[in-house]
Design a protein around this motif. Structure first.
Motif, mmCIF file in Angstrom:
data_model
loop_
_atom_site.group_PDB
_atom_site.id
_atom_site.type_symbol
_atom_site.label_atom_id
_atom_site.label_comp_id
_atom_site.label_asym_id
_atom_site.label_seq_id
_atom_site.Cartn_x
_atom_site.Cartn_y
_atom_site.Cartn_z
ATOM 1 N N VAL A 123 0.818 -1.209 0.000
ATOM 2 C CA VAL A 123 0.000 0.000 0.000
ATOM 3 C C VAL A 123 0.856 1.265 0.000
ATOM 4 O O VAL A 123 0.402 2.328 -0.440
ATOM 5 C CB VAL A 123 -0.989 0.003 1.183
ATOM 6 N N ASN A 124 2.090 1.174 0.470
ATOM 7 C CA ASN A 124 2.978 2.336 0.394
ATOM 8 C C ASN A 124 3.314 2.665 -1.060
ATOM 9 O O ASN A 124 3.398 3.839 -1.438
ATOM 10 C CB ASN A 124 4.258 2.088 1.194
ATOM 11 N N ALA A 125 3.489 1.631 -1.888
ATOM 12 C CA ALA A 125 3.710 1.853 -3.313
ATOM 13 C C ALA A 125 2.472 2.471 -3.954
ATOM 14 O O ALA A 125 2.581 3.371 -4.808
ATOM 15 C CB ALA A 125 4.067 0.541 -4.004
ATOM 16 N N PHE A 126 1.292 2.011 -3.557
ATOM 17 C CA PHE A 126 0.044 2.608 -4.043
ATOM 18 C C PHE A 126 0.002 4.092 -3.694
ATOM 19 O O PHE A 126 -0.307 4.933 -4.551
ATOM 20 C CB PHE A 126 -1.142 1.873 -3.429
ATOM 21 N N LYS A 127 0.315 4.423 -2.462
ATOM 22 C CA LYS A 127 0.305 5.823 -2.024
ATOM 23 C C LYS A 127 1.277 6.655 -2.862
ATOM 24 O O LYS A 127 0.938 7.758 -3.316
ATOM 25 C CB LYS A 127 0.681 5.893 -0.543
ATOM 26 N N SER A 128 2.461 6.126 -3.091
ATOM 27 C CA SER A 128 3.469 6.856 -3.864
ATOM 28 C C SER A 128 2.995 7.099 -5.295
ATOM 29 O O SER A 128 3.174 8.202 -5.845
ATOM 30 C CB SER A 128 4.790 6.090 -3.871
ATOM 31 N N LEU A 129 2.387 6.079 -5.922
ATOM 32 C CA LEU A 129 1.904 6.220 -7.294
ATOM 33 C C LEU A 129 0.785 7.253 -7.399
ATOM 34 O O LEU A 129 0.762 8.073 -8.327
ATOM 35 C CB LEU A 129 1.422 4.870 -7.821
ATOM 36 N N VAL A 130 -0.141 7.203 -6.462
ATOM 37 C CA VAL A 130 -1.249 8.162 -6.501
ATOM 38 C C VAL A 130 -0.753 9.576 -6.257
ATOM 39 O O VAL A 130 -1.109 10.515 -6.979
ATOM 40 C CB VAL A 130 -2.343 7.777 -5.481
ATOM 41 N N GLU A 131 0.096 9.755 -5.255
ATOM 42 C CA GLU A 131 0.590 11.096 -4.942
ATOM 43 C C GLU A 131 1.462 11.658 -6.056
ATOM 44 O O GLU A 131 1.451 12.870 -6.312
ATOM 45 C CB GLU A 131 1.341 11.078 -3.619
ATOM 46 N N ALA A 132 2.198 10.800 -6.743
ATOM 47 C CA ALA A 132 2.996 11.264 -7.882
ATOM 48 C C ALA A 132 2.105 11.730 -9.025
ATOM 49 O O ALA A 132 2.457 12.655 -9.771
ATOM 50 C CB ALA A 132 3.931 10.160 -8.362
ATOM 51 N N GLY A 133 0.939 11.096 -9.162
ATOM 52 C CA GLY A 133 0.022 11.456 -10.232
ATOM 53 C C GLY A 133 -0.874 12.628 -9.912
ATOM 54 O O GLY A 133 -1.277 13.381 -10.803
ATOM 55 N N ASP A 134 -1.213 12.791 -8.628
ATOM 56 C CA ASP A 134 -2.095 13.892 -8.211
ATOM 57 C C ASP A 134 -1.895 14.127 -6.719
ATOM 58 O O ASP A 134 -2.427 13.395 -5.886
ATOM 59 C CB ASP A 134 -3.554 13.555 -8.507
ATOM 60 N N LYS A 135 -1.156 15.160 -6.390
ATOM 61 C CA LYS A 135 -0.832 15.442 -4.987
ATOM 62 C C LYS A 135 -2.038 15.907 -4.182
ATOM 63 O O LYS A 135 -1.978 15.970 -2.943
ATOM 64 C CB LYS A 135 0.276 16.482 -4.913
ATOM 65 N N ASN A 136 -3.152 16.200 -4.859
ATOM 66 C CA ASN A 136 -4.339 16.662 -4.145
ATOM 67 C C ASN A 136 -5.196 15.522 -3.603
ATOM 68 O O ASN A 136 -6.138 15.765 -2.853
ATOM 69 C CB ASN A 136 -5.193 17.537 -5.069
ATOM 70 N N ILE A 137 -4.881 14.281 -3.991
ATOM 71 C CA ILE A 137 -5.615 13.137 -3.453
ATOM 72 C C ILE A 137 -4.981 12.720 -2.127
ATOM 73 O O ILE A 137 -3.784 12.466 -2.055
ATOM 74 C CB ILE A 137 -5.612 11.965 -4.445
ATOM 75 N N ASP A 138 -5.786 12.673 -1.100
ATOM 76 C CA ASP A 138 -5.333 12.323 0.249
ATOM 77 C C ASP A 138 -5.400 10.797 0.407
ATOM 78 O O ASP A 138 -6.482 10.229 0.551
ATOM 79 C CB ASP A 138 -6.227 13.022 1.272
ATOM 80 N N VAL A 139 -4.251 10.147 0.347
ATOM 81 C CA VAL A 139 -4.194 8.688 0.494
ATOM 82 C C VAL A 139 -3.981 8.357 1.969
ATOM 83 O O VAL A 139 -2.977 8.733 2.563
ATOM 84 C CB VAL A 139 -3.054 8.080 -0.342
ATOM 85 N N ARG A 140 -4.930 7.659 2.551
ATOM 86 C CA ARG A 140 -4.883 7.348 3.977
ATOM 87 C C ARG A 140 -4.619 5.864 4.186
ATOM 88 O O ARG A 140 -5.454 5.012 3.846
ATOM 89 C CB ARG A 140 -6.181 7.774 4.659
ATOM 90 N N LEU A 141 -3.471 5.562 4.745
ATOM 91 C CA LEU A 141 -3.098 4.182 5.038
ATOM 92 C C LEU A 141 -3.512 3.844 6.460
ATOM 93 O O LEU A 141 -3.102 4.514 7.405
ATOM 94 C CB LEU A 141 -1.591 3.983 4.857
ATOM 95 N N ARG A 142 -4.300 2.812 6.598
ATOM 96 C CA ARG A 142 -4.739 2.355 7.907
ATOM 97 C C ARG A 142 -4.514 0.844 7.994
ATOM 98 O O ARG A 142 -4.383 0.168 6.983
ATOM 99 C CB ARG A 142 -6.227 2.667 8.146
ATOM 100 N N ASN A 143 -4.471 0.324 9.219
ATOM 101 C CA ASN A 143 -4.204 -1.096 9.409
ATOM 102 C C ASN A 143 -5.509 -1.887 9.335
ATOM 103 O O ASN A 143 -6.287 -1.898 10.282
ATOM 104 C CB ASN A 143 -3.514 -1.330 10.745
ATOM 105 N N TRP A 144 -5.721 -2.558 8.217
ATOM 106 C CA TRP A 144 -6.925 -3.361 8.038
ATOM 107 C C TRP A 144 -6.694 -4.818 8.453
ATOM 108 O O TRP A 144 -7.607 -5.653 8.307
ATOM 109 C CB TRP A 144 -7.370 -3.314 6.573
ATOM 110 N N TYR A 145 -5.495 -5.115 8.986
ATOM 111 C CA TYR A 145 -5.165 -6.485 9.406
ATOM 112 C C TYR A 145 -4.527 -6.442 10.786
ATOM 113 O O TYR A 145 -3.355 -6.770 10.950
ATOM 114 C CB TYR A 145 -4.262 -7.150 8.349
ATOM 115 N N PRO A 146 -5.307 -6.021 11.803
ATOM 116 C CA PRO A 146 -4.730 -5.822 13.142
ATOM 117 C C PRO A 146 -4.196 -7.094 13.782
ATOM 118 O O PRO A 146 -3.392 -7.018 14.719
ATOM 119 C CB PRO A 146 -5.892 -5.221 13.952
ATOM 120 N N ALA A 147 -4.629 -8.249 13.297
ATOM 121 C CA ALA A 147 -4.144 -9.510 13.880
ATOM 122 C C ALA A 147 -2.764 -9.889 13.350
ATOM 123 O O ALA A 147 -2.125 -10.785 13.878
ATOM 124 C CB ALA A 147 -5.137 -10.632 13.606
ATOM 125 N N ASN A 148 -2.310 -9.230 12.278
ATOM 126 C CA ASN A 148 -1.026 -9.589 11.670
ATOM 127 C C ASN A 148 0.151 -9.012 12.460
ATOM 128 O O ASN A 148 0.039 -7.988 13.066
ATOM 129 C CB ASN A 148 -0.964 -9.059 10.227
#
Length: 251
Positions: A226-251
């Motif tokens: 998901v960090n790569a996803f965030k980097s790709l989106v922000e490189a393409g449009d810095k106005n999109i707020d990419v929010r990374l959250r933990n969707w796998y708390p048991a991991n």
């Protein structure tokens, strides 16, 4: 047989334990603050003005201590989306189930009086929240695909002047790419079931939501980057707020 196998596979992949959930986020709407609570994989909770919506609840332990839902949205029949044991455990009397026909066909008779069936393109309004069903499917289209067009639903919710998009299991389909004015998007990315990080980022850059959460990102070979996803989106449009959250708390 294939459907049964996939259901068992998904259920085994996403068995969860009672773990600490990510802190909820809040965004302002004309109905008051909308609370967004990431839960696990495809599961999340939206709460506004005393109305609580669960999306694809899976793993009853994940919902301990949470307000019971007024509305449950189900996107598809696979076990990581349609977990009937969890649904029966978390709902209250009068909880409304919004589902595609394929899910409605599998519900017990006791739930039939509280079901709204939506096919792609249908819309309903409940408790001041509009709910529009949109397609979710694999590309290229095939009758043997894990997610066929018209079977399951993605959803666009209208909440207090904000539009919230739940992708469900899909690839970067034209119906996603042509969305307009989406304020918050939840985007899946897990091979081989949906799409990879690059395809997900490219689709997001096409419809430009204000905020995007990568979710549903555990696949056959582990968690997507998901960090790569965030980097790709922000490189393409810095106005999109990419929010990374933990969707796998048991991991």
């Amino acid at each position: 047989m294939k459907s049964v196998f996939l259901s068992l596979l998904f259920t085994s992949l996403f068995i969860s334990v009672n773990a600490q959930l990510s802190a909820p986020d809040k965004i302002e709407t004309t109905m008051g603050p909308l609370t967004i609570q990431p839960v696990q994989h495809a599961s999340l909770i939206l709460s506004v003005h005393g109305i609580t919506v669960y999306a694809d609840p899976s793993g009853a332990e994940n919902f301990k201590g949470q307000t019971a839902p007024d509305i449950i949205l189900i996107t598809d029949i696979h076990g990581d989306h349609f977990d009937i044991k969890t649904m029966e455990a978390v709902k209250k009397a009068g909880t409304l189930l919004v589902v595609p026909q394929v899910v409605a066909d599998k519900l017990p008779a006791s739930d039939k009086d509280h079901v709204i069936v939506l096919k792609n393109g249908d819309e309903t309004s409940q408790s001041g929240i509009s709910i529009r069903a949109i397609p979710m499917y694999n590309l290229p289209e095939s009758p043997t695909a894990m997610h066929t067009k018209g079977r399951g639903n993605g959803y666009v919710l209208g909440i207090g002047g904000k539009l919230i998009y739940l992708s469900g299991d899909t690839q970067g389909i034209p119906e996603m790419r042509s969305l307009k004015n989406i304020d918050v998007a939840f985007i899946c990315m897990n091979l081989p079931y949906t799409m990879d990080v690059k395809e997900a980022a490219d689709a997001v850059l096409a419809f430009k939501p204000h905020i995007v959460y990568p979710y549903h990102y555990r696949g056959k070979d582990g968690l997507s980057d998901v960090n790569a996803f965030k980097s790709l989106v922000e490189a393409g449009d810095k106005n999109i707020d990419v929010r990374l959250r933990n969707w796998y708390p048991a991991n």
